[in-house]
Write a protein that holds these residues in place. Structure first.
Motif, PDB file in Angstrom:
ATOM      1  N   LEU A 179       0.825  -1.216   0.000  1.00 19.96           N
ATOM      2  CA  LEU A 179       0.000   0.000   0.000  1.00 19.96           C
ATOM      3  C   LEU A 179       0.857   1.263   0.000  1.00 19.96           C
ATOM      4  N   GLU A 180       2.127   1.130   0.416  1.00 18.88           N
ATOM      5  CA  GLU A 180       3.057   2.251   0.368  1.00 18.88           C
ATOM      6  C   GLU A 180       3.724   2.388  -0.999  1.00 18.88           C
ATOM      7  N   GLY A 181       3.345   1.508  -1.924  1.00 14.19           N
ATOM      8  CA  GLY A 181       3.886   1.602  -3.275  1.00 14.19           C
ATOM      9  C   GLY A 181       5.097   0.731  -3.537  1.00 14.19           C
ATOM     10  N   ARG A 182       5.413  -0.202  -2.631  1.00 10.98           N
ATOM     11  CA  ARG A 182       6.600  -1.034  -2.791  1.00 10.98           C
ATOM     12  C   ARG A 182       6.232  -2.390  -3.389  1.00 10.98           C
ATOM     13  N   ARG A 183       7.107  -2.906  -4.227  1.00  9.98           N
ATOM     14  CA  ARG A 183       6.920  -4.264  -4.770  1.00  9.98           C
ATOM     15  C   ARG A 183       7.476  -5.232  -3.729  1.00  9.98           C
ATOM     16  N   THR A 184       6.588  -5.953  -3.083  1.00  9.69           N
ATOM     17  CA  THR A 184       6.920  -6.694  -1.868  1.00  9.69           C
ATOM     18  C   THR A 184       6.683  -8.182  -2.057  1.00  9.69           C
ATOM     19  N   LEU A 185       7.616  -8.978  -1.538  1.00  8.23           N
ATOM     20  CA  LEU A 185       7.470 -10.433  -1.538  1.00  8.23           C
ATOM     21  C   LEU A 185       7.570 -10.940  -0.108  1.00  8.23           C
ATOM     22  N   VAL A 186       6.598 -11.748   0.301  1.00  9.02           N
ATOM     23  CA  VAL A 186       6.621 -12.373   1.620  1.00  9.02           C
ATOM     24  C   VAL A 186       6.964 -13.851   1.425  1.00  9.02           C
ATOM     25  N   LEU A 187       8.056 -14.288   2.060  1.00  6.39           N
ATOM     26  CA  LEU A 187       8.523 -15.676   1.964  1.00  6.39           C
ATOM     27  C   LEU A 187       8.380 -16.338   3.321  1.00  6.39           C
ATOM     28  N   THR A 188       7.698 -17.477   3.368  1.00  3.72           N
ATOM     29  CA  THR A 188       7.601 -18.223   4.613  1.00  3.72           C
ATOM     30  C   THR A 188       8.402 -19.513   4.519  1.00  3.72           C
ATOM     31  N   ILE A 189       9.052 -19.887   5.619  1.00  3.06           N
ATOM     32  CA  ILE A 189       9.697 -21.195   5.690  1.00  3.06           C
ATOM     33  C   ILE A 189       8.973 -22.057   6.715  1.00  3.06           C
ATOM     34  N   ASP A 190       7.806 -21.576   7.140  1.00  3.16           N
ATOM     35  CA  ASP A 190       6.958 -22.325   8.066  1.00  3.16           C
ATOM     36  C   ASP A 190       6.045 -23.228   7.242  1.00  3.16           C
ATOM     37  N   PRO A 191       6.182 -24.553   7.353  1.00  5.20           N
ATOM     38  CA  PRO A 191       5.400 -25.450   6.498  1.00  5.20           C
ATOM     39  C   PRO A 191       3.928 -25.552   6.882  1.00  5.20           C
ATOM     40  N   ALA A 192       3.466 -24.840   7.917  1.00  5.32           N
ATOM     41  CA  ALA A 192       2.078 -24.957   8.359  1.00  5.32           C
ATOM     42  C   ALA A 192       1.113 -24.242   7.415  1.00  5.32           C
ATOM     43  N   ARG A 193       1.614 -23.481   6.445  1.00  7.10           N
ATOM     44  CA  ARG A 193       0.809 -22.823   5.414  1.00  7.10           C
ATOM     45  C   ARG A 193      -0.140 -21.756   5.965  1.00  7.10           C
ATOM     46  N   ARG A 194       0.189 -21.206   7.132  1.00  3.37           N
ATOM     47  CA  ARG A 194      -0.679 -20.168   7.690  1.00  3.37           C
ATOM     48  C   ARG A 194      -0.612 -18.872   6.876  1.00  3.37           C
ATOM     49  N   LEU A 195       0.503 -18.628   6.202  1.00  2.00           N
ATOM     50  CA  LEU A 195       0.619 -17.408   5.416  1.00  2.00           C
ATOM     51  C   LEU A 195      -0.399 -17.405   4.282  1.00  2.00           C
ATOM     52  N   ALA A 196      -0.545 -18.526   3.597  1.00  2.56           N
ATOM     53  CA  ALA A 196      -1.527 -18.608   2.516  1.00  2.56           C
ATOM     54  C   ALA A 196      -2.930 -18.344   3.041  1.00  2.56           C
ATOM     55  N   GLN A 197      -3.250 -18.922   4.183  1.00  2.00           N
ATOM     56  CA  GLN A 197      -4.572 -18.724   4.769  1.00  2.00           C
ATOM     57  C   GLN A 197      -4.799 -17.264   5.124  1.00  2.00           C
ATOM     58  N   ALA A 198      -3.782 -16.622   5.703  1.00  2.00           N
ATOM     59  CA  ALA A 198      -3.935 -15.224   6.098  1.00  2.00           C
ATOM     60  C   ALA A 198      -4.157 -14.319   4.899  1.00  2.00           C
ATOM     61  N   MET A 199      -3.619 -14.694   3.742  1.00  2.00           N
ATOM     62  CA  MET A 199      -3.772 -13.879   2.539  1.00  2.00           C
ATOM     63  C   MET A 199      -4.944 -14.321   1.682  1.00  2.00           C
TER      64      MET A 199
END
Length: 380
Positions: free
Chosen positions: A47-67
């Motif tokens: 939202l601040e205009g940055r091209r951002t990548l979020v990388l998770t190494i947590d295999p529980a896949r909570r990042l996908a759910q949150a997004m």
């Protein structure tokens, strides 16, 4: 850190780190909302205009759910921000440790044929999936790969719980120490790599074990070991150089660490331990996020006045509501005392309080709410 210092730190949100940093590593104990915080940082940066990548190494896949995503792969996937779409972009991915290790072999092998031989070696397949610290080292390798592409304004790294996150910090050093170890250097000698004299290095007992293991597993373990170390010999310097590059990237002022905790004493102790470790290593903390903390309630009327009102009420429902108000206020105050006590003496750049929400965050609207708090230091 004193209470007054914490009050001062609270005035500083994570907005500067989100707008300026190139790498933000989120870390914390299990169950404190670290993955959600990483996703919210990604939303805030986009939202601040940055091209951002979020990388998770947590295999529980909570990042996908949150997004609001079903799955994440080893390659970046763009997140549809919907009504929150702005000038920036948000991407997300999950580490595939084996794929990353295979790419590292391809990079450092002398030829495609040698790379294929190593990846087909049974010793390599076992080590690459089960050696302690491999996941953390491969996360660092993947971070460096993404950094080298130059495609991202901000890389947000979501790590496993704190003890594993400490492994995350130690992984490059551990790999370098392994590569410089006496046993490995002996095994890389021409005679050893040819399979001769291993018994003199590891001892008669270990040689006997290798023979037994070979019979039990149905493979010639000795030959596989010799072949693996022979193939690995030419990649020693490449692995060592990459480990040093990763350490250099982590120590860069544009790489910062966001420590996430809850207001409970055990996670607070973990947070203090990690903040002190960052200081010892000369790394750069962006600040501390205290998740799920009770909001401070107005002090008018005072607790004493509320207590007197409770005693004067005949209505059990209203009296119960007022007692609950007192309990919640006391809990909020106690949580802040625990935070101040746990962080006493710690040099803290900023402290952001994310209030307890009515439910789990599992969509972009919830992440947007947390992102606003992280950027302003204020909750709605």
């Amino acid at each position: 850190m004193t209470t007054s210092t914490i009050t001062e730190a609270r005035r500083h949100a994570l907005d500067r780190a989100v707008r300026e940093a190139h790498v933000l590593v989120t870390t914390g104990a299990g169950g404190v909302g670290k993955t959600t915080t990483a996703a919210a940082i990604g939303v805030a940066a986009a939202l601040e205009g940055r091209r951002t990548l979020v990388l998770t190494i947590d295999p529980a896949r909570r990042l996908a759910q949150a997004m609001g995503l079903e799955t994440l792969e080893d390659e970046p996937s763009q997140v549809d921000l919907g009504e929150y779409t702005g000038p920036g972009e948000l991407w997300a991915m999950m580490l595939d440790m084996q794929t990353t290790f295979d790419r590292l072999i391809d990079t450092n092998a002398s030829s495609p044929a040698e790379a294929a031989a190593i990846k087909n070696n049974r010793i390599y397949r076992t080590l690459s999936s089960s050696l302690s610290g491999t996941q953390e080292y491969m996360a660092m390798e993947r971070l460096h790969e993404l950094h080298e592409t130059g495609a991202w304004d901000l890389l947000v790294i979501d790590t496993p719980p704190t003890r594993s996150a400490l492994d995350f910090l130690d992984a490059p050093k551990r790999m370098t120490s392994f590569l410089e170890g006496r046993l490995l250097r002996l095994l890389l000698k021409p005679g050893m790599a040819a399979g001769r004299g291993i018994g003199r290095v590891v001892g008669a007992g270990a040689t006997a074990f290798i023979r037994v293991a070979g019979k039990v597993t149905g493979m010639d373990l000795l030959d596989d070991l010799a072949e693996f170390f022979r193939q690995f010999e030419g990649m020693y310097e490449g692995f060592k150089e990459r480990a040093e590059q990763v350490l250099e990237l982590l120590r860069d002022p544009d790489s910062r660490f966001v420590v996430v905790t809850s207001p409970d004493p055990p996670p607070l102790r973990e947070a203090r331990f990690f903040l002190e470790r960052l200081q010892q290593e000369g790394l750069h903390p962006a600040g501390l996020v205290v998740n799920r903390i009770r909001p401070e309630l107005p002090r008018d009327p005072t607790d004493a006045a509320v207590a007197r009102a409770v005693d004067a009420l005949d209505d059990d429902a209203n009296a119960g509501a007022l007692r609950l108000l007192i309990d919640i206020r006391n809990l909020a105050n106690r949580q802040r005392r625990d935070v101040a006590a746990s962080l006493y003496g710690v040099d803290l750049r900023s402290l952001v309080e994310v209030p307890l929400l009515g439910g789990d965050v599992h969509d972009l609207a919830g992440l947007r709410t947390i992102a606003t708090t992280l950027m302003t230091g204020r909750s709605r």
